[in-house]
Design an enzyme around this catalytic site. Structure first.
Site, PDB file in Angstrom:
ATOM      1  N   VAL A  90       1.229  -1.344   0.080  1.00  0.00           N
ATOM      2  CA  VAL A  90      -0.072   0.105   0.240  1.00  0.00           C
ATOM      3  C   VAL A  90       1.084   1.480  -0.158  1.00  0.00           C
ATOM      4  O   VAL A  90       1.829   1.333   1.327  1.00  0.00           O
ATOM      5  CB  VAL A  90      -0.645  -0.239   0.948  1.00  0.00           C
ATOM      6  N   LYS A  91       0.776   1.885  -1.281  1.00  0.00           N
ATOM      7  CA  LYS A  91       1.460   3.012  -0.894  1.00  0.00           C
ATOM      8  C   LYS A  91       0.273   5.020  -0.739  1.00  0.00           C
ATOM      9  O   LYS A  91      -0.085   4.895  -0.951  1.00  0.00           O
ATOM     10  CB  LYS A  91       1.310   3.156  -2.740  1.00  0.00           C
ATOM     11  N   LEU A  92       1.371   5.086   0.391  1.00  0.00           N
ATOM     12  CA  LEU A  92       0.593   6.121   0.721  1.00  0.00           C
ATOM     13  C   LEU A  92       1.477   7.268   1.192  1.00  0.00           C
ATOM     14  O   LEU A  92       3.041   7.137   0.995  1.00  0.00           O
ATOM     15  CB  LEU A  92       0.843   6.075   2.531  1.00  0.00           C
TER      16      LEU A  92
END
Ligand code: E4P
Length: 218
Positions: free
Chosen positions: A86-88
């Site tokens: 998951v890229k935040l």
């Protein structure tokens, strides 16, 4: 050093995978749009296609900018495939979401990092990867490689497990310089990987070997 390809182009991903040196893929909303992939369902399907091509980690970026939205989106993305990371974005809610996912054992890539302080926060929040954008710093006459070196020093000082993912790589020298500094991962376009193959003496040497073989066997 892990090699990730920074694209949503399936042909480029397949070519890098076939070369046998690919460890993963990073994407972002701009890269998806560049390939004409729009709409939630199409984007989700595209992530699945990417996961089918590569064996390594595939970063999928959330669009929400609030904690609740990021958690909802991130959980759905992580559930898509075990390879999804998951890229935040590195904003306050992104750091909170990073800690939330880290506590749940969901892997994260904290993106849009432009300072050592931001990278320190991402590591404190338990990020799996931190993505300093070196090319975009170079674009504004700031030494992007120096940022990678600063983060390397800070992470080594304290034994942080967060992997430095040198992003916004533009060319082969960025790759080589990041390897010299000790970046854990680099992500760049296919050209930055294939460019590493090139040396005129290799081409000249191979042509000569083949010529001499023909002479000796004719
Ligand atoms: C990182 O994950 C980003 O997708 C990317 O490296 C940004 O690169 P750019 O500056 O070439 O857009």
């Amino acid at each position: 050093m892990k090699f990730f390809i920074d694209t949503a182009n399936l042909e480029d991903i397949a070519e890098a995978q076939a070369l046998g040196v690919l460890d993963g893929v990073t994407t972002n909303p701009s890269l998806m749009a560049k390939e004409g992939i729009t709409g939630e369902d199409n984007i989700i399907n595209h992530y699945k296609k990417i996961c089918d091509i590569v064996e390594g980690d595939v970063s999928a970026e959330v669009i929400s900018t609030d904690f609740e939205g990021m958690v909802k989106e991130g959980e759905a993305l992580a559930a898509l495939h075990p390879q999804i990371v998951v890229k935040l974005p590195l904003i306050a809610d992104g750091i909170k979401a990073c800690k939330y996912f880290s506590d749940k054992g969901i892997r994260t890539n904290v993106t849009l990092v432009f300072s050592a302080g931001q990278a320190l926060l991402a590591a404190k929040a338990g990020a799996t990867y931190v993505s300093p954008f070196l090319g975009r710093l170079d674009d504004i006459s700031t030494d992007g490689l120096n940022l990678i070196a600063e983060i390397r020093q800070i992470y080594d000082n304290y034994g942080f497990n967060t992997q430095i993912l040198a992003a916004s790589i533009r060319h082969t020298m960025h790759v080589i310089d990041c390897a010299k500094i000790g970046s854990d991962v680099m992500t760049g376009p296919l050209s930055s990987i294939k460019g590493l193959l090139k040396h005129p003496l290799t081409d000249i040497g191979l042509a000569k070997f083949l010529e001499d073989y023909k002479k000796g066997n004719s």
